[in-house]
Structure formats: C-alpha cells, structure tokens
Design a protein around this motif. Sequence first.
Motif, PDB file in Angstrom:
ATOM      1  N   PHE A 150       1.079  -1.366  -0.036  1.00 30.78           N
ATOM      2  CA  PHE A 150      -0.023   0.025  -0.155  1.00 30.78           C
ATOM      3  C   PHE A 150       0.909   1.244   0.090  1.00 30.78           C
ATOM      4  CE2 PHE A 150      -3.173   3.020   1.350  1.00 30.78           C
ATOM      5  CZ  PHE A 150      -4.118   2.415   0.966  1.00 30.78           C
ATOM      6  N   TYR A 151       0.544   2.040  -0.794  1.00 34.68           N
ATOM      7  CA  TYR A 151       1.400   3.467  -0.978  1.00 34.68           C
ATOM      8  C   TYR A 151       0.590   4.605  -0.725  1.00 34.68           C
ATOM      9  CZ  TYR A 151       5.076   0.817  -3.292  1.00 34.68           C
ATOM     10  OH  TYR A 151       6.070   0.076  -3.688  1.00 34.68           O
ATOM     11  N   ASN A 183      -1.858   4.368  -3.692  1.00 36.31           N
ATOM     12  CA  ASN A 183      -3.184   4.067  -3.554  1.00 36.31           C
ATOM     13  C   ASN A 183      -3.966   5.346  -2.701  1.00 36.31           C
ATOM     14  OD1 ASN A 183      -1.451   1.597  -2.841  1.00 36.31           O
ATOM     15  ND2 ASN A 183      -3.312   0.993  -3.486  1.00 36.31           N
ATOM     16  N   ASN A 211      -9.444   4.695  -9.272  1.00 38.39           N
ATOM     17  CA  ASN A 211      -9.026   3.515  -8.052  1.00 38.39           C
ATOM     18  C   ASN A 211      -8.295   4.268  -7.126  1.00 38.39           C
ATOM     19  OD1 ASN A 211      -6.783   3.951  -9.779  1.00 38.39           O
ATOM     20  ND2 ASN A 211      -6.278   1.749  -9.119  1.00 38.39           N
ATOM     21  N   GLN A 212      -7.738   5.667  -7.089  1.00 37.04           N
ATOM     22  CA  GLN A 212      -7.102   6.404  -5.963  1.00 37.04           C
ATOM     23  C   GLN A 212      -7.886   7.143  -5.252  1.00 37.04           C
ATOM     24  OE1 GLN A 212      -3.966   7.992  -9.065  1.00 37.04           O
ATOM     25  NE2 GLN A 212      -2.668   7.003  -7.848  1.00 37.04           N
ATOM     26  N   THR A 329     -10.012   2.685   5.028  1.00 37.77           N
ATOM     27  CA  THR A 329      -9.351   2.244   4.001  1.00 37.77           C
ATOM     28  C   THR A 329      -7.960   1.523   4.526  1.00 37.77           C
ATOM     29  OG1 THR A 329      -9.940   3.657   2.335  1.00 37.77           O
ATOM     30  CG2 THR A 329      -7.949   2.599   1.936  1.00 37.77           C
ATOM     31  N   TYR A 333      -7.166  -2.574   4.593  1.00 35.00           N
ATOM     32  CA  TYR A 333      -5.875  -3.208   4.028  1.00 35.00           C
ATOM     33  C   TYR A 333      -5.002  -3.980   5.074  1.00 35.00           C
ATOM     34  CZ  TYR A 333      -0.929  -3.500   2.690  1.00 35.00           C
ATOM     35  OH  TYR A 333       0.267  -4.031   2.669  1.00 35.00           O
TER      36      TYR A 333
END
Length: 344
Positions: A150-151, A183, A211-212, A329, A333
Amino acid sequence: MNFIRKILFPFSILYGGIVWFRNFLFDCGVLKSYSFELPVIAVGNLSVGGTGKSPQIEYLIRLLTNSYTVATLSRGYKRQSEGFILADAHSNAITLGDEPFQFYSKFPNIQVAVDANRKNGIEQLLKGTVKPDVILLDDAFQHRKVKAGFYILLTAYGDLYADDYMLPTGNLRESRNGAKRANIVVVTKCPPDLSMADRQAIARKLKLKSNQQLYFSYIHYDDFVFAGHQQEDVTAVKAMDKVLVAGIAKPEPFFNHLQKEGDVMMTFADHHHFSEKDIKAITEKARGNKIITTEKDYVRLKGRLPEEQLFYLPIKSAFISDSNNFDKTILNYVGQSTGNRSVY
C-alpha cells in the motif's frame, strides 16, 4: 523559480530520463522488486522533503497500535551509523536519525528500525523475537527494491507535485507520472478551512485515477509546548520574548504560529547536526529566555541546552474531512493482509 534553476533545465531532462529508465526496468521486471506476506505501507513523496511525512507516520501508528504489532522502518537520514539498527534504550538521534528517534521516544510499544536497504531491514525485523504485524516504511516511495502492499503519497498544499519540475530545476525526485503508484494521495499542510471549491480545483489539477483516493490534511499544533514533565500554554508563550529554532525543510509555518514582533528566529538546514558553535549562538541569542523548537529538533538539542529554557511544540496530522474513510481504508488493507483480524 530562480534564474540558476532555469538554466539547469537541460540537466532536469537528463535526470528525469535516468529516473524514468530506472522505473521502467522495475516496472517490466528487469530489476526485481521484493514483496512480503505481511502488510507493508510506504509513505513518501515525489519531491525533496517538507511534505509532513513524520506526522503522517505518527497518525498511522496511532491508528494501528491498538490492534497490531507495528514497526517503522526508515533510512535514518544523516545518522552516524550504518546497516540495520533496531532502536533500544541505548539509541539516540545520532545512531538512529532524528525522526526515527522521535518515533521511538513517543511510541515505546512499537519497533523502530533503520536501514538504508529496506529489503534487508524488513527481513531483519521478521527474524526478530517479536515479529511485527504491519511495517510502515518512512520516505520509501522511490525505494522500488521493495514493493509495498500500500502506498500513501504526500504533496504539500501550495507546492503540489503537479506544479513542480524535476531536479535541479524543481524539487521532484521523479516525474509526476510516479503518482500512479499511489493508492492514496494526501495534500498536506492545507489551511484548516480549505473550501470544497479549492479542494475540487486541486483534484482536477492532480488528475488521479478512478481507483485512487484523495484526502486533504492540515498541521494541528498542540495547545502546549513541552520540556520533559514541564509544559507551558502556547498562548502565554506567544506573548513572551523567546528564540525560535528550526532545522526542518520548511520552517515558516512553525515560526508564524509562535512568533511575536521582536522574537529571534534561527533557521538551520533540515536534519542539521548542531555543533558546539551553534549551541553557543543559540544560548547567547536567548539571553535566558525560552528557546522553542520543533519536536524533530528537540531530540537533537535535548541535554545540550538548559532544560528550563528548551521547549518543543508537538504537531499532529489531521484531516479536513473524511478521516473515517481514510482510517477504514487503511484498517481494511491491514486486516485483509494479515488475515487474522475482522475487517469493516
């Protein structure tokens, strides 16, 4: 943009080409990226410093520590040590670097490690007696050797990556195209009352993919300055004669928050190692008055200036809106990746 930076534009093209080619080799698999089974969250930026990575890492620590065993892994910028180090009671800002030592000092229940080789750093953490559930990579957006799960990409309000240029003309370490790996993108250091219209204008400028996710945060200053077990009300401190000391990338908001007319402001380079000459100069400028510094600088100045004079102002990252969605979110994750926690 000053004249010198403008005439260096050809070097920006060259540098940008080299970075693009490196990323291309990672993207097509010629250069290998390593991934890990546990959740790894990378926090970073496209530019050089000043986007608020440390407050964002601390936000994630607070969010995750009640449910997970958390570790942070940093390069340990400007530390006077090499290789992998896991923070312990003997650690300090010299061996860890100022930001990792700040994490260790504030959050004693997490693991804090430094290693320029992030792959090796993660492997060493996983070999430890207490294995982390989740690892937070500090300033690792360009560290392509490790592929995080995940970024989170940070960009500062008023200094958006969309308005910047590659080094040395601008401050970008890689092109704006690198944002596609994120992300989540967080626009940091916003005015707390940033309007919806302004947020929408920034969103149009950043042109994120569907999707971001995009969030807007601001720096929340504490109501008190601290020194060990002492504390002083910020309102009272603002009215005092004092010296403000900052060795951070962009100190202006810190100064603006605390200064009054006649205060002495001393600026040093980011991550500056204070020499004896610096300490003497600060002491002489203070003339017995309070010395207020940033939390990051405090870990390097503590014990070198009179305890009754030296105070620091804590800060936190806070979201203008949608903080619950951000939290959800991240927790989703981590929960899905560990496989041993219920998710939302």
